[in-house]
Design a protein around this motif. Sequence first.
Motif, short mmCIF file in Angstrom:
data_model
loop_
_atom_site.label_atom_id
_atom_site.label_comp_id
_atom_site.label_asym_id
_atom_site.label_seq_id
_atom_site.Cartn_x
_atom_site.Cartn_y
_atom_site.Cartn_z
N LYS A 124 86.05 65.61 58.76
CA LYS A 124 85.11 66.33 59.64
C LYS A 124 83.78 65.58 59.70
O LYS A 124 83.19 65.41 60.79
CB LYS A 124 84.93 67.74 59.09
CG LYS A 124 83.86 68.55 59.80
CD LYS A 124 83.68 69.91 59.10
CE LYS A 124 82.52 70.69 59.71
NZ LYS A 124 82.30 71.98 59.00
N LEU A 125 83.28 65.13 58.55
CA LEU A 125 82.02 64.39 58.52
C LEU A 125 82.15 63.05 59.24
O LEU A 125 81.24 62.61 59.95
CB LEU A 125 81.58 64.18 57.07
CG LEU A 125 81.18 65.44 56.30
CD1 LEU A 125 80.95 65.10 54.83
CD2 LEU A 125 79.90 66.05 56.89
N ARG A 126 83.31 62.39 59.02
CA ARG A 126 83.54 61.10 59.69
C ARG A 126 83.48 61.26 61.21
O ARG A 126 82.85 60.47 61.93
CB ARG A 126 84.89 60.54 59.25
CG ARG A 126 85.22 59.18 59.88
CD ARG A 126 86.71 58.91 59.84
NE ARG A 126 87.44 59.93 60.61
CZ ARG A 126 87.51 59.95 61.94
NH1 ARG A 126 86.89 59.01 62.67
NH2 ARG A 126 88.19 60.90 62.55
N ALA A 127 84.13 62.30 61.70
CA ALA A 127 84.16 62.53 63.16
C ALA A 127 82.77 62.89 63.69
O ALA A 127 82.38 62.47 64.78
CB ALA A 127 85.16 63.66 63.47
N MET A 130 73.24 71.95 51.64
CA MET A 130 72.83 71.18 50.47
C MET A 130 72.21 72.14 49.46
O MET A 130 71.30 72.88 49.78
CB MET A 130 71.82 70.11 50.86
CG MET A 130 71.44 69.20 49.71
SD MET A 130 70.43 67.82 50.29
CE MET A 130 69.00 68.67 50.92
N ALA A 131 72.68 72.10 48.23
CA ALA A 131 72.25 73.08 47.24
C ALA A 131 70.81 72.84 46.81
O ALA A 131 70.35 71.70 46.73
CB ALA A 131 73.15 73.02 46.01
N GLU A 132 70.10 73.93 46.54
CA GLU A 132 68.74 73.86 46.01
C GLU A 132 68.77 74.21 44.53
O GLU A 132 69.48 75.13 44.11
CB GLU A 132 67.82 74.84 46.75
CG GLU A 132 67.56 74.48 48.19
CD GLU A 132 66.71 73.24 48.33
OE1 GLU A 132 66.00 72.90 47.37
OE2 GLU A 132 66.77 72.60 49.39
N ILE A 133 68.01 73.48 43.76
CA ILE A 133 67.96 73.73 42.32
C ILE A 133 66.70 74.50 42.02
O ILE A 133 65.59 73.98 42.18
CB ILE A 133 67.98 72.41 41.52
CG1 ILE A 133 69.20 71.59 41.92
CG2 ILE A 133 68.00 72.70 40.04
CD1 ILE A 133 70.51 72.28 41.71
N PRO A 134 66.77 75.77 41.60
CA PRO A 134 65.56 76.53 41.32
C PRO A 134 64.83 75.96 40.12
O PRO A 134 65.43 75.55 39.14
CB PRO A 134 66.10 77.95 41.02
CG PRO A 134 67.51 77.73 40.56
CD PRO A 134 68.02 76.55 41.32
N THR A 140 78.17 70.72 55.73
CA THR A 140 78.63 71.01 54.37
C THR A 140 78.14 72.39 53.97
O THR A 140 77.28 72.99 54.62
CB THR A 140 78.10 69.96 53.36
OG1 THR A 140 76.66 69.91 53.44
CG2 THR A 140 78.67 68.59 53.62
N ARG A 141 78.68 72.90 52.88
CA ARG A 141 78.29 74.22 52.38
C ARG A 141 76.98 74.12 51.62
O ARG A 141 76.56 73.04 51.19
CB ARG A 141 79.38 74.77 51.46
CG ARG A 141 80.76 74.86 52.08
CD ARG A 141 81.82 75.10 51.02
NE ARG A 141 81.83 74.03 50.02
CZ ARG A 141 82.64 74.01 48.96
NH1 ARG A 141 83.48 75.01 48.75
NH2 ARG A 141 82.58 73.00 48.11
N SER A 142 76.35 75.28 51.42
CA SER A 142 75.09 75.29 50.67
C SER A 142 75.30 74.90 49.21
O SER A 142 74.39 74.42 48.54
CB SER A 142 74.45 76.67 50.75
OG SER A 142 75.31 77.66 50.18
N ALA A 143 76.52 75.10 48.69
CA ALA A 143 76.81 74.76 47.29
C ALA A 143 77.11 73.28 47.11
O ALA A 143 77.15 72.78 45.97
CB ALA A 143 77.98 75.59 46.77
#
Length: 424
Positions: free
Chosen positions: A356-359, A1-5, A324-327
């Motif tokens: 993938k998330l559903r599984a 999960m992306a972080e917003i600086p 999920t990816r960091s982005a």
Amino acid sequence: MAEIPVPAMKKKHLWKRFFINISLIVVLFLVGIFIGFAVQTDRLISEQYLTTARAHFKNIVLTRRWNAEHGGVFVKKGPDNPSNPYLENPDITAKDGTVYTMKNPALMTREISEYARQSGDFVYHITSRIPLNPDNAPDDFERSALSGFEEGNRETYVLLKDNTRSIYRYMAPLHVEDSCMPCHAKQGYRIGDVRGGISVTFDVSDTEKKMARNRFGFIGLGIAASLALLGIILFLISRLAGSLSKAYNTIEKMSITDELTQVFNRRHFHARLDEEIARARRYGHPMSLLMVDIDHFKTINDRYGHQTGDDVLKAISVLFGSNTRSADIVARYGGEEFVVLLPETEEETARVTADKLRAAIERQAFTSPDRSLFHVTASFGVSSLHMTDQNTADMADRMVKMADDAMYQAKQAGRNRVVVSSGM
């Protein structure tokens, strides 16, 4: 999960804004206190003026009543005590030939007023709308007061100021009493009628000057206290600038995070969606969006309770973060709905990610309050931004709607599946 600086400029200026806000509060608080003291003092002084004026009025009314109830006061007639030309038969002659003339209440009031004027204390003036004696004619203040008495006003008062003096004026009505009837019955008055009034005037210049000095003192004290407190606050805030920067980051995170699941909230998701669409169009990158709804979530709440339902939402949020990816941007859209924003992701990759998330959700075991295990499923809708799509202002709304429609198609098709939108 992306972080917003957090923007560095916001961090740099946070403590300054905090200082300004606190300073304003302190200044307003102190100003409010000093204004309150000043207003309270002015009110007390005004009440004292009014109390003094009422006392003078009452004293002269009692004196007039005593005169009227005794039929007037007779004094030896002479150059200093001429006959009152406005009275019928004001004189009487004693057996020894001495002539006495009557001092009626009105004349007595004028003479007492003259004594008070000479001593510099106050001035009485008896008047009426149509006086017999021209000396009793009302001035503007008294004329206005008399009009008010006819409308039912019980008293009138005002503080008049000019460049050199401050004068307090008060006036109340005179009502016809039994003792007044011998003189006024023939004029058509009845008991209880307003036949005129008595005004009381006295100089309050000294008191007003002292009040003005007090106000300046209050202002000076308020400025000094404000500057002292602002200096202390500035010193403390300058030392706490680092802590405030951390606090700002915490507050910023809270403003964009869903309280229960700790993923982004809906408001922040829409802000990031607009940014990512603009970036995708600028650089020609693909992007996709997943809309997710937990199947039969109401049944989970009804069967196991809302606390268990909350635990399910939190656990699924963790699954999203770890798969999920960091982005990628994961957000709770509302209730049991989530959205996953996938920058630089084509439609097929988005479908694979969704499956993938559903599984992962389907495999996850949850514990009920009675310690038994249960599983949940979720339905996914996928929409993607293609380079051939027109760049319209409502593109973000259209992407969300397409993903949402696809998700409902997944539910209608039996749930626990992924449906890809047919296109923008």
